[in-house]
Design an enzyme around this catalytic site. Structure first.
Site, PDB file in Angstrom:
ATOM      1  N   CYS A   1      22.831-116.193  27.458  1.00  0.00           N
ATOM      2  CA  CYS A   1      22.238-116.345  26.340  1.00  0.00           C
ATOM      3  C   CYS A   1      22.995-115.126  25.536  1.00  0.00           C
ATOM      4  O   CYS A   1      22.528-115.046  24.115  1.00  0.00           O
ATOM      5  CB  CYS A   1      20.645-115.775  26.298  1.00  0.00           C
ATOM      6  SG  CYS A   1      20.405-114.280  27.112  1.00  0.00           S
TER       7      CYS A   1
ATOM      8  N   ARG B   1      26.179-113.985  25.861  1.00  0.00           N
ATOM      9  CA  ARG B   1      27.689-114.050  25.680  1.00  0.00           C
ATOM     10  C   ARG B   1      28.149-115.158  25.944  1.00  0.00           C
ATOM     11  O   ARG B   1      27.665-116.077  26.891  1.00  0.00           O
ATOM     12  CB  ARG B   1      28.264-112.945  26.633  1.00  0.00           C
ATOM     13  CG  ARG B   1      28.234-113.148  28.034  1.00  0.00           C
ATOM     14  CD  ARG B   1      28.630-111.949  28.827  1.00  0.00           C
ATOM     15  NE  ARG B   1      27.697-110.877  28.888  1.00  0.00           N
ATOM     16  CZ  ARG B   1      28.316-109.651  28.212  1.00  0.00           C
ATOM     17  NH1 ARG B   1      29.578-109.613  27.689  1.00  0.00           N
ATOM     18  NH2 ARG B   1      27.509-108.570  28.044  1.00  0.00           N
TER      19      ARG B   1
ATOM     20  N   SER C   1      25.615-105.514  29.127  1.00  0.00           N
ATOM     21  CA  SER C   1      24.576-106.177  28.794  1.00  0.00           C
ATOM     22  C   SER C   1      23.497-105.673  27.702  1.00  0.00           C
ATOM     23  O   SER C   1      23.654-104.427  27.468  1.00  0.00           O
ATOM     24  CB  SER C   1      23.367-106.463  29.994  1.00  0.00           C
ATOM     25  OG  SER C   1      24.156-107.221  31.171  1.00  0.00           O
TER      26      SER C   1
ATOM     27  N   GLN D   1      24.985-114.724  37.228  1.00  0.00           N
ATOM     28  CA  GLN D   1      25.520-115.352  36.268  1.00  0.00           C
ATOM     29  C   GLN D   1      27.091-115.389  36.534  1.00  0.00           C
ATOM     30  O   GLN D   1      27.756-116.396  36.350  1.00  0.00           O
ATOM     31  CB  GLN D   1      25.277-115.129  34.712  1.00  0.00           C
ATOM     32  CG  GLN D   1      23.654-115.470  34.643  1.00  0.00           C
ATOM     33  CD  GLN D   1      23.228-114.811  33.443  1.00  0.00           C
ATOM     34  OE1 GLN D   1      23.685-113.645  33.054  1.00  0.00           O
ATOM     35  NE2 GLN D   1      22.248-115.383  32.719  1.00  0.00           N
TER      36      GLN D   1
ATOM     37  N   GLY E   1       8.819-123.872  29.172  1.00  0.00           N
ATOM     38  CA  GLY E   1       9.703-123.767  30.454  1.00  0.00           C
ATOM     39  C   GLY E   1       9.407-123.200  31.706  1.00  0.00           C
ATOM     40  O   GLY E   1       8.265-122.513  31.765  1.00  0.00           O
TER      41      GLY E   1
ATOM     42  N   GLY F   1      11.668-121.917  34.324  1.00  0.00           N
ATOM     43  CA  GLY F   1      12.957-121.374  34.957  1.00  0.00           C
ATOM     44  C   GLY F   1      12.907-119.907  35.495  1.00  0.00           C
ATOM     45  O   GLY F   1      11.901-119.549  35.492  1.00  0.00           O
ATOM     46  N   LYS F   2      13.916-119.073  35.603  1.00  0.00           N
ATOM     47  CA  LYS F   2      14.189-117.944  36.125  1.00  0.00           C
ATOM     48  C   LYS F   2      13.370-116.951  35.148  1.00  0.00           C
ATOM     49  O   LYS F   2      12.962-116.236  35.513  1.00  0.00           O
ATOM     50  CB  LYS F   2      15.456-117.451  36.340  1.00  0.00           C
ATOM     51  CG  LYS F   2      16.010-118.174  37.756  1.00  0.00           C
ATOM     52  CD  LYS F   2      17.540-117.829  37.898  1.00  0.00           C
ATOM     53  CE  LYS F   2      17.941-118.443  39.101  1.00  0.00           C
ATOM     54  NZ  LYS F   2      19.608-118.047  39.062  1.00  0.00           N
ATOM     55  N   MET F   3      13.733-117.525  33.769  1.00  0.00           N
ATOM     56  CA  MET F   3      13.284-116.599  32.745  1.00  0.00           C
ATOM     57  C   MET F   3      11.851-116.370  32.702  1.00  0.00           C
ATOM     58  O   MET F   3      11.006-115.559  32.311  1.00  0.00           O
ATOM     59  CB  MET F   3      13.992-116.839  31.244  1.00  0.00           C
ATOM     60  CG  MET F   3      15.434-116.793  31.424  1.00  0.00           C
ATOM     61  SD  MET F   3      16.155-115.203  31.030  1.00  0.00           S
ATOM     62  CE  MET F   3      16.490-114.929  29.565  1.00  0.00           C
TER      63      MET F   3
END
Length: 432
Positions: free
Chosen positions: A50, A52, A109, A120, A189, A191-193
């Protein structure tokens, strides 16, 4: 061969540009194949998150290779190169190596020290291998970068209490509303986030949380991880109803187009019904036109920078410790890289000596007679191989270990001259 990285990040480009160049995993195979089709790119892989988009290549000619990657990005994102170029950064060889090490360690980051980036980078390595974009050099580079990232996380405290994008979004929400416990919260959503969102929301006192996901199975899988939270679960066809009953909405899906815009919200919400949207997805899940609604406040990943900045200073000293570790890993990779120069010379020398050994062994065995030769050939073969290996061992070790580039090249030139290696190689190219 040279290593290069071309890309953009939260430091060089706004989310409006980054989302155009996001390359999701299903599109990675075609993108890597396209990159490999360029004449000056030998190896390639893609790191897309998200914050880069970075393309790592091994190229036979740096300027041409960088130009080919830039052209690819322009075509992929449908952005004219002259418009895209100001947002791109390019790093060559040691700078590219150091950059990947820092990325894997979480030092580049948006959230200093965040741990998600290491997974990632590992995924990027795996995808590059699966789709035959990663060869010998990038494989060694990513292996070293992953080792560096793990060292930083285990040997320093930089990851302790480090916020993620998800927790930064929750912190921002708390600043805006003061009391999360009084809010009805929806997360689009699963997912992981989304999992991290639930974790941080619960820690801040939120307890009325609804999950909306494309599949009910995915939502249920997320809910299992928080058995005491009493999460409400819905599918996307009920998203409008859920949003209408919420005070805060967090979006975190892999959709490549916005799932919410002004028109949809006007249909969903009552006139002047207040709503806060926190979009932590790239590409964005929430269209920028929602800000035209006076009763709606929308925030995206770039709006989190102020929250993140408050948490950065406490970890800067830890980052200095991490940088020292990374220098060791960069040097280790650089030694391996420099040793590649010696491979062809060593291989050529070994081939020449092996040819001499074989020829002389055949002559000796023929003189000894058939009966003796058959009986003792294995012993004599092992003897001659052992002699050759012992003679070659020290020169090869010394050549590989030589860290001074100029001294090593002079040693290789001397070796080629003394054993007539270069002349023979040229003859083979001319007549072979």
């Amino acid at each position: 061969m040279n290593i290069a990285v071309v890309g953009l990040s939260h430091k060089t480009a706004p989310v409006e540009v980054r989302e155009k160049l996001s390359i999701p995993t299903p599109q990675a195979e075609a993108a890597i194949a396209h990159l490999r089709s360029y004449p000056h790119i030998e190896e390639a892989t893609i790191l897309s998150t998200c914050n880069r988009l970075e393309i790592y290549i091994v190229t036979s000619e740096s300027n041409h290779g960088v130009r080919e990657v830039s052209q690819f990005l322009s075509e992929y994102g449908k952005v004219p190169l002259f418009q895209l170029r100001p947002y791109l950064f390019t790093l060559l060889h040691q700078d590219a190596v150091t950059h990947l090490m820092r990325v894997a360690a979480g030092l580049d980051s948006l959230v200093l020290g965040e741990g998600q980036i290491l997974a990632q980078v590992k995924h990027t390595h795996k995808i590059g291998q699966q789709h035959k974009g990663i060869g010998r050099i990038l494989n060694q580079l990513f292996t070293k970068a992953l080792a560096a990232g793990k060292r930083v996380r285990t040997e320093t405290s930089i990851g302790t209490g480090a916020v993620s994008i998800s927790s930064a979004a929750v912190e921002l929400a708390q600043v805006k509303v003061q009391n999360l416990a009084a809010c009805r919260v929806a997360i689009i959503g699963a997912g992981k986030m989304a999992r991290l969102l639930v974790q941080h929301l619960l820690s801040k006192g939120a307890h009325r949380i609804t999950i909306v996901n494309r599949s009910m199975e995915g939502a249920q899988e997320l809910a299992k991880q928080f058995p005491d939270a009493n999460l409400q679960l819905h599918t996307l066809d009920e998203m409008g109803q859920v949003i209408a009953e919420s005070d805060l909405v967090f979006t975190s899906t892999a959709a490549t187009e916005p799932i919410l815009d002004r028109a949809k919200l006007e249909m969903i919400l009552e006139p002047n019904q207040p709503l806060m949207l926190f979009d932590i997805s790239v590409p964005r899940n929430v269209d920028g036109d929602v800000n035209q609604l006076s009763h709606v406040q929308a925030f995206n990943v770039d709006d989190l920078k102020a929250v993140v900045a408050q948490n950065q200073e406490t970890r800067r000293q830890m980052a200095l410790e991490a940088e020292a570790l990374l220098e060791e890993e960069v040097e280790s990779f650089d030694m391996w890289w420099r040793s590649l120069e010696t491979v062809s010379t060593i291989s050529c020398l070994r081939d020449k000596v092996e040819t001499i050994r074989t020829q002389e062994l055949e002559k000796a065995l023929s003189r000894l007679g058939t009966e003796f030769a058959e009986k003792h050939q294995e012993v004599i073969e092992a003897l001659t191989r052992g002699i050759v290996n012992k003679i070659l061992h020290d020169p090869m070790v010394q050549l590989r270990a030589q860290q001074d580039i100029e001294a090593r090249r002079k040693a290789m030139e001397t070796l080629k001259m003394l054993f007539n290696l270069e002349t023979e190689a040229q003859s083979e190219r001319q007549f072979g």
